[in-house]
Design a protein around this motif. Sequence first.
Motif, short mmCIF file in Angstrom:
data_model
loop_
_atom_site.label_atom_id
_atom_site.label_comp_id
_atom_site.label_asym_id
_atom_site.label_seq_id
_atom_site.Cartn_x
_atom_site.Cartn_y
_atom_site.Cartn_z
N GLN A 1 0.82 -1.21 0.00
CA GLN A 1 0.00 0.00 0.00
C GLN A 1 0.86 1.27 0.00
O GLN A 1 0.48 2.28 -0.58
CB GLN A 1 -0.93 -0.01 1.21
N TYR A 2 2.01 1.20 0.61
CA TYR A 2 2.94 2.33 0.64
C TYR A 2 3.52 2.61 -0.76
O TYR A 2 3.98 3.71 -1.05
CB TYR A 2 4.06 2.05 1.64
N GLY A 3 3.49 1.59 -1.61
CA GLY A 3 4.02 1.73 -2.95
C GLY A 3 5.51 1.52 -3.05
O GLY A 3 6.14 1.93 -4.03
N LEU A 4 6.09 0.84 -2.06
CA LEU A 4 7.52 0.57 -2.08
C LEU A 4 7.82 -0.42 -3.21
O LEU A 4 7.21 -1.49 -3.27
CB LEU A 4 7.97 0.01 -0.73
N PRO A 5 8.75 -0.10 -4.12
CA PRO A 5 8.97 -0.95 -5.29
C PRO A 5 9.83 -2.18 -5.00
O PRO A 5 10.97 -2.30 -5.47
CB PRO A 5 9.67 -0.01 -6.27
N VAL A 6 9.30 -3.13 -4.24
CA VAL A 6 10.04 -4.37 -3.97
C VAL A 6 10.02 -5.25 -5.21
O VAL A 6 9.02 -5.32 -5.93
CB VAL A 6 9.45 -5.13 -2.77
N ALA A 7 11.13 -5.91 -5.48
CA ALA A 7 11.18 -6.85 -6.60
C ALA A 7 10.69 -8.23 -6.16
O ALA A 7 10.05 -8.95 -6.93
CB ALA A 7 12.60 -6.95 -7.14
N ARG A 8 11.01 -8.60 -4.94
CA ARG A 8 10.56 -9.87 -4.37
C ARG A 8 10.22 -9.63 -2.91
O ARG A 8 10.91 -8.86 -2.23
CB ARG A 8 11.65 -10.95 -4.43
N ILE A 9 9.20 -10.31 -2.43
CA ILE A 9 8.92 -10.29 -0.99
C ILE A 9 8.31 -11.65 -0.62
O ILE A 9 7.20 -11.97 -1.00
CB ILE A 9 8.02 -9.10 -0.60
N GLU A 10 9.11 -12.44 0.08
CA GLU A 10 8.77 -13.83 0.37
C GLU A 10 8.57 -14.04 1.87
O GLU A 10 9.29 -13.46 2.69
CB GLU A 10 9.90 -14.74 -0.10
N LEU A 11 7.61 -14.89 2.18
CA LEU A 11 7.34 -15.25 3.57
C LEU A 11 7.78 -16.68 3.83
O LEU A 11 7.50 -17.58 3.04
CB LEU A 11 5.84 -15.13 3.85
N LEU A 12 8.47 -16.89 4.94
CA LEU A 12 8.74 -18.23 5.47
C LEU A 12 8.20 -18.26 6.89
O LEU A 12 8.55 -17.39 7.70
CB LEU A 12 10.24 -18.54 5.50
N ASP A 13 7.32 -19.22 7.19
CA ASP A 13 6.82 -19.27 8.56
C ASP A 13 7.87 -19.90 9.47
O ASP A 13 8.94 -20.33 9.02
CB ASP A 13 5.48 -19.99 8.63
N LYS A 14 7.59 -19.94 10.77
CA LYS A 14 8.57 -20.39 11.76
C LYS A 14 9.09 -21.80 11.43
O LYS A 14 10.30 -22.05 11.48
CB LYS A 14 7.93 -20.39 13.15
N LEU A 15 8.20 -22.70 11.06
CA LEU A 15 8.59 -24.07 10.78
C LEU A 15 9.52 -24.14 9.57
O LEU A 15 10.51 -24.88 9.57
CB LEU A 15 7.34 -24.92 10.55
N MET A 16 9.22 -23.35 8.56
CA MET A 16 10.07 -23.38 7.37
C MET A 16 11.43 -22.73 7.64
O MET A 16 12.45 -23.17 7.10
CB MET A 16 9.38 -22.67 6.20
N VAL A 17 11.48 -21.70 8.48
CA VAL A 17 12.77 -21.11 8.84
C VAL A 17 13.63 -22.14 9.56
O VAL A 17 14.84 -22.26 9.29
CB VAL A 17 12.59 -19.85 9.71
#
Length: 471
Positions: free
Chosen positions: A250-266
């Motif tokens: 919503q801020y409009g920050l131009p990220v190229a990638r933004i990935e989530l890893l939950d606790k178990l995957m970390v």
Amino acid sequence: MAEILDLPRNEHGIATVIEALAGQFGARLATSAALREQHGHTTTWLRTQAPDAVVFVQSTEEVQHVVRLCARHHVPVIPFGAGSSLEGHVNASAGGICIDFSQMNRILRVSAEDMDVVIEPGVTRKALNTHLRDTGLFFPVDPGADATLGGMAATGASGTNAVRYGTMKENILGLKAVLPSGEIVKTAARARKSSAGYDLTHLMIGSEGTLGLITELTLRLRGIPAAISAATCSFPSVEAACECVIATVQYGLPVARIELLDKLMVEAVNRYSKLSLPETPLLLLEFHGSETGVAEDAESFGEIAADFGGTGFAATTVEEERNQLWQARHDAYWAGLALRPGAKGISTDICVPVSRLAEAVTKAQTRAAELGMIAPVVGHVGDGNFHVLMLIDTDSPAEVEMAEGFVAWLNDMAIAMEGTCTGEHGIGQGKAAYLIRELGPEAMEVMATIKRGIDPQNIFNPGKMGLPNYG
């Protein structure tokens, strides 16, 4: 096991076609059981439906010849790229001939001035970018697996870069395909935009080999950024991480990638890739631009993350460090398997409006926990897309039934949130039952009308996408 249908077989036609192809293709026609099984292999719980033969083609003309022969004898044709699809796309529901495109792997033309490239469908993503390196250009769609670009087009693939660069749909300028009649169609010129006629390019993209076999692609290229910064930030909960993603978008920050890893995957990634990331939900990001620009973008994200309890924010422009982090993300599947040795990893994905992302991920985690299922979450969350990796014993009918029930619930939840049952895996066989719920019977009838009009014999990848069986 999930129920899939064996469609009626044309035994005489199949035998006739195999005999004719053997004389024409010699060693490039394979009928061994092992190779046929490999070309019907699925990476889900769907049972394998092997083709009767595999032909390794080397040109559009050879594809055209095989298709015309199969059309003459009413024999199914199933296209095969790298076999990395997840929903039974390459299963031969009615037997038939598998066309393997791996030997159609030439890069035909690079137009650096126009920032486009013409390739054959068997070229892989990594091979293309290696070839382009000295031009200062790259192809941005990155599904993780080193899939063929023809397969990526056929399934409408996307991946980690989609939040900035879009999916295959936004990065294909035109294509050439062989139709079920054996005719060749060219869908567009090389112009960056056109208002000429029906959009046949996008009709073929994501059609999963049911309408045409792609034999040539013209792809849009992008400039390799002057600077790239990778960043990581840990959060107290998945909900906090997802709320941070929403605010960033919503801020409009131009990220190229933004990935989530939950606790178990970390936890899994730390063990598998020998990292020491804090074992709490993690966002992994990348910024592209000038050296000043990526530094400012990373700083802005750090400020946003702090508002949602983000800690340990760190950014790096050192290539080796960036590559290590992203390789760990790409190895997440294998890292996840190590959480339950001997189990099979079943990956499923959904995509919801970004505003519903936190709710969707949290509900998915809660549901998996209630079932007692080990199911780490990763996702391309910048566009609301996430994956759940279920670790199950596929020899246990109870566990298979539990996993199938979870997938059904997950798909229904996404649709109820005005999302989709598949953000990038496609429909194939595995999600066919949910497409009509998502689109409605009217849209499905339009799709069926198009399929019948282009493929009246139903020989192109029959039994896929919930389309009616006929012919």
